[in-house]
Design a protein around this motif. Structure first.
Motif, mmCIF file in Angstrom:
data_model
loop_
_atom_site.group_PDB
_atom_site.id
_atom_site.type_symbol
_atom_site.label_atom_id
_atom_site.label_comp_id
_atom_site.label_asym_id
_atom_site.label_seq_id
_atom_site.Cartn_x
_atom_site.Cartn_y
_atom_site.Cartn_z
ATOM 1 N N ARG A 76 5.574 -39.721 34.425
ATOM 2 C CA ARG A 76 5.248 -39.183 35.744
ATOM 3 C C ARG A 76 6.383 -38.350 36.328
ATOM 4 O O ARG A 76 6.134 -37.287 36.908
ATOM 5 C CB ARG A 76 4.868 -40.300 36.720
ATOM 6 N N VAL A 77 7.611 -38.780 36.193
ATOM 7 C CA VAL A 77 8.722 -38.000 36.756
ATOM 8 C C VAL A 77 8.792 -36.626 36.101
ATOM 9 O O VAL A 77 9.001 -35.611 36.779
ATOM 10 C CB VAL A 77 10.058 -38.752 36.597
ATOM 11 N N ASP A 78 8.607 -36.566 34.796
ATOM 12 C CA ASP A 78 8.622 -35.274 34.114
ATOM 13 C C ASP A 78 7.500 -34.375 34.627
ATOM 14 O O ASP A 78 7.698 -33.168 34.808
ATOM 15 C CB ASP A 78 8.479 -35.463 32.605
ATOM 16 N N GLY A 102 11.379 -46.857 50.888
ATOM 17 C CA GLY A 102 12.543 -47.434 50.228
ATOM 18 C C GLY A 102 12.869 -46.813 48.890
ATOM 19 O O GLY A 102 13.582 -47.425 48.082
ATOM 20 N N ALA A 103 12.367 -45.615 48.629
ATOM 21 C CA ALA A 103 12.672 -44.945 47.360
ATOM 22 C C ALA A 103 14.187 -44.883 47.161
ATOM 23 O O ALA A 103 14.920 -44.449 48.041
ATOM 24 C CB ALA A 103 12.080 -43.543 47.360
ATOM 25 N N ALA A 104 14.642 -45.342 46.002
ATOM 26 C CA ALA A 104 16.074 -45.403 45.714
ATOM 27 C C ALA A 104 16.248 -45.612 44.214
ATOM 28 O O ALA A 104 15.344 -46.120 43.540
ATOM 29 C CB ALA A 104 16.739 -46.552 46.475
ATOM 30 N N PRO A 105 17.397 -45.235 43.678
ATOM 31 C CA PRO A 105 17.604 -45.390 42.237
ATOM 32 C C PRO A 105 17.644 -46.840 41.786
ATOM 33 O O PRO A 105 17.421 -47.135 40.613
ATOM 34 C CB PRO A 105 18.943 -44.687 41.992
ATOM 35 N N ALA A 107 15.862 -49.372 43.533
ATOM 36 C CA ALA A 107 14.795 -50.094 44.242
ATOM 37 C C ALA A 107 14.242 -51.203 43.359
ATOM 38 O O ALA A 107 14.121 -51.055 42.142
ATOM 39 C CB ALA A 107 13.686 -49.138 44.633
ATOM 40 N N VAL A 108 13.886 -52.323 43.966
ATOM 41 C CA VAL A 108 13.291 -53.424 43.207
ATOM 42 C C VAL A 108 11.943 -53.000 42.629
ATOM 43 O O VAL A 108 11.640 -53.273 41.466
ATOM 44 C CB VAL A 108 13.137 -54.674 44.095
ATOM 45 N N PHE A 109 11.121 -52.340 43.421
ATOM 46 C CA PHE A 109 9.844 -51.822 42.924
ATOM 47 C C PHE A 109 10.146 -50.688 41.959
ATOM 48 O O PHE A 109 10.701 -49.655 42.337
ATOM 49 C CB PHE A 109 8.993 -51.339 44.091
ATOM 50 N N THR A 110 9.790 -50.873 40.717
ATOM 51 C CA THR A 110 10.225 -49.930 39.682
ATOM 52 C C THR A 110 9.734 -48.507 39.933
ATOM 53 O O THR A 110 10.470 -47.544 39.668
ATOM 54 C CB THR A 110 9.751 -50.404 38.299
ATOM 55 N N LEU A 111 8.520 -48.348 40.439
ATOM 56 C CA LEU A 111 7.999 -47.006 40.634
ATOM 57 C C LEU A 111 8.639 -46.287 41.814
ATOM 58 O O LEU A 111 8.574 -45.061 41.902
ATOM 59 C CB LEU A 111 6.478 -47.057 40.797
ATOM 60 N N ALA A 112 9.275 -47.035 42.719
ATOM 61 C CA ALA A 112 10.014 -46.384 43.800
ATOM 62 C C ALA A 112 11.209 -45.615 43.258
ATOM 63 O O ALA A 112 11.673 -44.656 43.874
ATOM 64 C CB ALA A 112 10.466 -47.418 44.827
ATOM 65 N N ARG A 113 11.689 -46.018 42.087
ATOM 66 C CA ARG A 113 12.780 -45.269 41.437
ATOM 67 C C ARG A 113 12.284 -43.910 40.969
ATOM 68 O O ARG A 113 13.011 -42.914 41.029
ATOM 69 C CB ARG A 113 13.331 -46.078 40.259
ATOM 70 N N ASP A 114 11.025 -43.864 40.496
ATOM 71 C CA ASP A 114 10.431 -42.588 40.105
ATOM 72 C C ASP A 114 10.347 -41.641 41.298
ATOM 73 O O ASP A 114 10.607 -40.439 41.183
ATOM 74 C CB ASP A 114 9.018 -42.797 39.557
#
Length: 271
Positions: A76-78, A102-105, A107-114
């Protein structure tokens, strides 16, 4: 010209309908033209995020673009980056991206990192932007209830400020119709209160007349109860980390952004 991606989906469709009601000219970007809503003042373009040439054509002449985040996939990020780069190439004037609270590198929620990675790519692109960081969708919560009337997950006593998709759509329309006023801004879109899973179960019990309870799983229980779906590891991690992010307190903050953008209070969760 306002361009709305994901116009055949729940959120994009809501936004497109509101823009049509307001008399705005818009272009609806969809993957399947047969599913595009028929709206006054709207034209349809066909493109998939990972197809830069199609995206460039779809965004040609775009002033403001609503980039509804793509469906969850390992790449998805790509795909997001490809879309952003195509938006730059097409000369888009402003990008409004639906991110996550809470998007962050880390973040506990894995997709928030995306979502964080996507935000960073948008920032680096030079495009004027606005980020709408949505909390958990209140509309999705009834689907967490199992056939036995139990919500299961390792959410502990944590709380989430769940938000209605109608509120998100109204906030997005406010930004799309006056993008210059929101350039460089990040809005946390939440409901009016933070609720625990036990709270949510009680509200669903009242609204449906069916007894709904919450079982606070251990991590081992959470992974075991989801194994039956045969989903890939990254997907199961995302499902489980939705709950652990709540347990960690990362989704509990309440924002006034919905009211600030729409001029009305955020919608309480009523099941």
């Amino acid at each position: 010209m306002i361009v709305v991606t994901g116009a055949s989906g729940q959120l994009g469709g809501r936004v497109a309908a509101r823009l049509a009601e307001a008399g705005e000219q818009q272009r609806l970007v969809v993957r399947d033209p047969a599913r595009a809503p028929a709206l006054a003042g709207a034209e349809v373009a066909v493109a998939e995020f990972g197809d830069p040439d199609a995206v460039r054509r779809a965004l040609d002449g775009a002033g403001t673009v609503l980039m509804v985040s793509a469906s969850e996939t390992p790449d998805r990020v790509d795909r997001h980056k490809a879309f952003v780069d195509a938006a730059v190439a097409a000369g888009a004037g402003h990008l409004v991206y639906t991110s996550f609270f809470g998007a962050a590198p880390d973040a506990v929620f894995t997709l928030a990192r995306d979502h964080w990675a996507t935000e960073e790519h948008i920032r680096a692109s030079g495009l004027p932007f606005t980020f709408l960081r949505d909390n958990l969708y209140a509309d999705f919560l009834p689907f967490l209830v199992g056939d036995d009337g139990v919500i299961r997950g390792p959410g502990g006593d944590g709380r989430a400020a769940v938000v209605a998709q109608d509120d998100i759509a109204d906030a997005a329309v406010a930004v799309l119709r006056d993008p210059a006023a929101h350039t460089g801004r990040t809005y946390d879109l939440t409901g009016p209160e933070a609720l625990s899973f036990a709270d949510l179960a009680a509200i669903l019990t009242t609204s449906t007349g069916r007894a709904v309870t919450y079982h606070d799983e251990t991590l081992a229980e959470a992974y075991a109860s989801r194994a039956k779906y045969g989903a890939p590891d990254w997907q199961v991690d995302a499902w489980v980390s939705t709950y652990t992010a709540v347990a960690a307190g990362q989704l509990e903050a309440v924002s006034t952004a919905v009211a600030d953008l729409t001029g009305r209070p955020a919608t309480p969760f009523r099941g």
